[in-house]
Design an enzyme around this catalytic site. Structure first.
Site, PDB file in Angstrom:
ATOM      1  N   HIS A 123      -5.920   2.661   1.280  1.00  0.00           N
ATOM      2  CA  HIS A 123      -5.132   3.811   1.725  1.00  0.00           C
ATOM      3  C   HIS A 123      -5.737   4.535   2.923  1.00  0.00           C
ATOM      4  O   HIS A 123      -5.067   4.822   3.904  1.00  0.00           O
ATOM      5  CB  HIS A 123      -4.980   4.831   0.595  1.00  0.00           C
ATOM      6  CG  HIS A 123      -4.424   4.250  -0.670  1.00  0.00           C
ATOM      7  ND1 HIS A 123      -3.457   3.299  -0.675  1.00  0.00           N
ATOM      8  CD2 HIS A 123      -4.715   4.495  -1.975  1.00  0.00           C
ATOM      9  CE1 HIS A 123      -3.142   2.986  -1.936  1.00  0.00           C
ATOM     10  NE2 HIS A 123      -3.912   3.690  -2.732  1.00  0.00           N
TER      11      HIS A 123
ATOM     12  N   ASP B   3       0.898  -1.151   0.000  1.00  0.00           N
ATOM     13  CA  ASP B   3       0.000   0.000   0.000  1.00  0.00           C
ATOM     14  C   ASP B   3       0.934   1.198   0.000  1.00  0.00           C
ATOM     15  O   ASP B   3       1.498   1.552   1.034  1.00  0.00           O
ATOM     16  CB  ASP B   3      -0.883  -0.001   1.251  1.00  0.00           C
ATOM     17  CG  ASP B   3      -1.924   1.113   1.202  1.00  0.00           C
ATOM     18  OD1 ASP B   3      -1.596   2.172   0.625  1.00  0.00           O
ATOM     19  OD2 ASP B   3      -3.019   0.941   1.724  1.00  0.00           O
ATOM     20  N   HIS B   4       1.097   1.793  -1.170  1.00  0.00           N
ATOM     21  CA  HIS B   4       2.179   2.784  -1.288  1.00  0.00           C
ATOM     22  C   HIS B   4       1.973   4.000  -0.379  1.00  0.00           C
ATOM     23  O   HIS B   4       2.921   4.720  -0.087  1.00  0.00           O
ATOM     24  CB  HIS B   4       2.386   3.217  -2.745  1.00  0.00           C
ATOM     25  CG  HIS B   4       1.310   4.104  -3.279  1.00  0.00           C
ATOM     26  ND1 HIS B   4       0.185   3.617  -3.879  1.00  0.00           N
ATOM     27  CD2 HIS B   4       1.187   5.445  -3.283  1.00  0.00           C
ATOM     28  CE1 HIS B   4      -0.571   4.627  -4.240  1.00  0.00           C
ATOM     29  NE2 HIS B   4       0.001   5.757  -3.883  1.00  0.00           N
TER      30      HIS B   4
END
Lengths: 355, 517
Positions: free
Chosen positions: B263, B199-200
């Protein structure tokens, strides 16, 4: 010179009006952002250093927002005096906002007990760390009442006349107040150390550090200290211990002998060469296995090579900058307590004193 | 046996983080946008910074026929455009020598056997077995095939002390059932400790700073609870719509699945978690999953209607330009019931957060791009200054700006200069760009290094993902309810505005309003 001064140092102001003049500076242009993350004092005992240092600080503030205090002390002059200037170094941040850092320059002449300290510390921004960059030889001004108030002490030992004596002084401060010393000679070895670490990531070199037979290092004569620090680092990390040194009959060659963890003897040779980059070549050998890192004088890259039988690596990486502004910028970026340098210091001092 | 004692003494103390180990990185979906724009530039920038271990090999795995040279050329062109540290031809020359292209269909077992042979040859060249990092960045419909075929080819096995790890890109499922299925396939192939669900957002500097802000500063944590905090808002606003053919993917996903499930719930868990016992991956993730598990479930259409607003943008203006409505966008079903905007009122049922609403909103075609978390503190008692001056009724607000303009600001009340007693809110602001001139590394740089170092702290764990889907599924089920009178409506708002009126009303019920960005 006078014009240069006004251009680089800004407005000449009486010492007691420095802060009020700085306020006026900000009031004049609301679009600018005043940024400061640290106090950076740059001290020199060469009066003409102020203008050069202003140029360096201007570069540093591109990455490190700080209140810069430039100090030049002319101890030879008999008449005590203080002159001061204020200005702001502004840069566009991300092409949008003008981010500015305050700069105060002091030119002090003559000797007067405590005047230097009092003048400087009165203009340090509270709550922000004080990074003190001392240029040239350590003088009696470098005493406990000064270094006790410093968070990080930046030196360039390559400029010292008597490194053994000067390092002893610095080490005393480290012992007394746990002073964080950051030597730019050490900073010059950073990418070499990174390249060594990267090459030794190679699985085929897993046990190589225990079998090393020979290390050769070529440095510029001005950077012998960096060379010794690099060797001290290599030996410390590999777990080597000093053994009986070899005697070299050449002036430009230093020879040292270590024993590895498994008891192998390792011969280390440091050669100085006027044509070399600050650190020109590091070659580590064992039988047919050769690890070498080279940099051309003025070159931007390090060539990192590994030859281990049929297995070869030949890649380029970035080299350390030769610019003083870049070196200090890099050093400030790393921060920390410089624990690695402290770890390497005993071995380095041993090598330095045996020279 | 080269991997078991990979200790390199020269790495010690050089950087203060877990040490990444040399490996072969195999990227599935190697011709995709993510690989070109994010993954390769991230690896290149790590190489420039001297952080990438020597001997890392990159193998792009994709379906199209390409030579190594053609593949590298395509990567170079985009790297020149997007690389954070710029593009240095000399460094790139060495870097691209470590990149190879492997053509195969994702379903073709033979392609994986050839891949295994190729990796063995690379390892043999390096003198033995090697570590492998598989990055699944393909379209999600191929995830199963890739994982199953990796297993069939024996590439999932950690042998002779070398590791084999997998990074899985989002979307990690489209609902709880598909996420559970995918987790099952992944865990049949790789052990959970070798699985890295990326999950950047968690790799962003500002997201990592949330824990530092909370637990390294003594002034915040004592106030970080329902005694002092009135509400918390998490906003993710995008000005873009469905440019670049994105409508095809988005119309099947929607704002809730695309952004909130991963996110924004990750951000919420960082804000609401208890202090972990240590900074180990499981220490941190244990606390985060407790937050997701404590989310009150909106499991009836009525509850969804009361606590969630969904919306679609209609034609309007963004940044001065006319834009079409969502259902007129390219590759979007004109009858689409996919939400481009969602606002939620969440309750975290823990001792610390009892009674504190967490509002989340996410939308496309809003006025500007911004992601932030705002913590709204309770107003001080209604005496002294507050008795007659309404300005002071507004409590302090701590804002954590995730992007852009990363930083933290604190709003407080101050006396206006002058002889009368007038109060105004003022702002103390910390900005990364002015305090730290040096640019932050891209999230993918940090995350790739962490995976090479075996540090899963910034990756989602299986239970986190499934608990988040459970929460999201209830809302989706509420939206799909057959009883039309109970089914929450799709609100509309003009593109370029801050979302539908219904979203404002969601907060009005609690006496709150959305923070003006």
């Amino acid at each position: 010179m006078v014009e240069d001064k006004e251009l680089m140092l800004g407005k000449r102001v009486p010492v007691e009006k420095i802060e009020s003049e700085l306020h006026l500076l900000w009031a004049a242009d609301e679009a600018r952002t005043n940024a400061s993350l640290m106090n950076l004092a740059v001290y020199s005992e060469c009066e003409s250093a102020l203008v050069d240092n202003a140029a360096i600080v201007r570069e540093i503030t591109r990455e490190h927002a700080c209140r810069a205090l430039l100090i030049a002390l002319d101890k030879k002059s008999e008449e005590p005096s203080v002159s001061s200037w204020v200005t702001a170094n502004c840069h566009l941040a991300h092409g949008q906002k003008s981010v500015c850092c305050e700069q105060i320059a002091f030119s002090l002449t003559g000797h007067s007990r405590g005047r230097f300290r009092n003048t400087i510390f009165a203009h340090v921004q509270s709550d922000l760390p004080l990074i003190f960059w001392w240029q040239g030889n350590l003088s009696p001004i470098f005493n406990e009442s000064l270094y006790r108030r410093i968070d990080r002490f930046v030196i360039d030992s390559s400029s010292w006349d008597n490194p053994v004596e000067q390092f002893d002084q610095a080490c005393e401060a480290v012992d007394k107040v746990n002073l964080v010393v950051q030597d730019l000679s050490w900073t010059r070895t950073y990418h070499f150390r990174l390249a060594v670490a990267a090459l030794f990531d190679d699985p085929t070199l897993l046990k190589f550090q225990d079998k090393v037979e020979q290390v050769k290092l070529v440095v510029h004569p001005d950077n012998l200290i960096s060379g010794l620090q690099l060797i001290a680092w290599f030996a410390t990390m590999a777990g080597w211990e000093r053994s009986q040194d070899l005697i070299s009959d050449k002036d430009d060659v230093g020879s040292y002998r270590f024993s590895s963890k498994s008891g192998n003897l390792v011969d280390v040779e440091i050669t100085t060469d006027e044509q070399s980059a600050a650190i020109g070549t590091l070659e580590v050998k064992s039988g047919e296995t050769v690890v070498s890192i080279t940099r051309e004088a003025g070159g931007k890259y390090l060539r990192q090579q590994l030859k281990n039988g049929a297995h070869e690596i030949d890649v380029h990486g970035l080299a350390d900058s030769d610019s003083m502004a870049d070196l200090v910028t890099d050093q400030l970026s790393r921060g920390g307590k410089n624990s690695l340098f402290k770890r390497v210091l005993p071995m380095f001092m041993e090598l330095l004193k045996s020279k | 046996m080269l991997c078991p004692s990979m200790s390199n003494p020269f790495r010690e103390d050089l950087v203060s983080r877990a040490r990444p180990e040399a490996c072969s990185v195999v990227i599935f979906g190697a011709t995709g946008d993510l690989t070109h724009r994010k993954l390769i530039p991230a690896l290149y920038n790590l190489a420039i910074d001297g952080e990438l271990p020597t001997g890392v090999k990159i193998i792009g795995f994709a379906r199209r026929e390409k030579s190594d040279d053609v593949y590298r050329e395509g990567l170079r062109e985009l790297n020149e455009e997007v690389s954070r540290n710029g593009h240095d031809p000399e460094i790139w020359k060495d870097f691209e020598n470590s990149i190879e292209y492997h053509q195969s269909e994702f379903q073709d077992e033979d392609g994986y056997k050839r891949l295994a042979e190729r990796l063995e040859a690379i390892d043999a060249e390096r003198g033995g077995k090697g570590n492998r990092l598989f990055y699944v960045a393909s379209a999600p419909e191929y995830f199963d095939d890739i994982l199953i075929n990796l297993k069939k080819a024996g590439l999932n096995e950690s042998v002779d002390g070398c590791w084999s790890r997998v990074i899985v890109e989002k979307p990690f499922g489209t609902d709880l059932a598909s996420a559970q299925h995918l987790n099952q396939v992944v865990n049949q192939t790789f052990e959970e400790k070798d699985t890295y669900r990326i999950d950047h957002y968690l790799g962003k500097e500002t997201a990592q700073n949330i824990m530092v802000l909370r637990f390294a500063n003594a002034i915040f944590e004592p106030l970080w609870n329902n005694r002092y905090i009135e509400q918390i808002q998490i906003t993710c606003s995008e000005h873009l719509g469905m440019e670049g053919g994105r409508g095809g993917y988005y119309d099947n996903a929607g704002a809730l699945r695309d952004m909130v499930q991963n996110h924004l719930l990750q951000l919420l868990s960082l804000v609401a978690m208890e202090p972990p016992t240590d900074l180990s991956a499981d220490g941190v993730r244990d606390e985060k999953v407790k937050v997701i598990r404590s989310l009150r479930q909106w499991d009836t259409p009525e509850l969804v209607s009361e606590n969630v607003v969904r919306g679609q943008y209609t034609a309007g203006h963004v940044h001065g330009k006319s834009v079409v409505g969502y259902t007129e966008e390219d590759r979007v079903d004109p009858e689409s019931m996919t939400e481009t905007y969602v606002a939620l009122r969440c309750m975290v049922d823990t001792w610390r957060w009892s009674g504190v609403p967490f509002y989340i909103r996410m939308g496309k075609r809003l006025p500007k791009k911004a992601t932030e978390i705002s913590v709204h503190f309770k107003a001080p008692p209604n005496v002294l200054f507050n008795a007659s001056h309404s300005e002071a009724d507004e409590g302090n607000v701590l804002v954590i700006r995730i992007q852009p303009d990363e930083g933290i600001s604190l709003r407080m009340v101050s006396k206006l200069p002058g002889t009368s007693l007038r109060l105004e809110p003022v702002k103390m602001d910390f900005q990364y760009s002015t305090s730290f001139g040096k640019g932050s590394p891209e999230a993918y740089e940090r995350l790739l290094l962490d995976a090479m170092a075996g540090d899963a702290t910034l990756f989602a764990r299986r239970d986190e993902v499934e608990e988040a889907w459970k929460f999201i599924d209830h809302i989706h089920n509420g939206w799909k309810h057959n009883n039309e009178s109970a089914t929450p409506e799709m609100a509309e708002f003009v593109a370029g505005s801050w979302g539908p009126e219904e979203a404002d009303n969601l907060l009005v019920k609690d006496g709150n309003t959305w923070r003006r960005l």
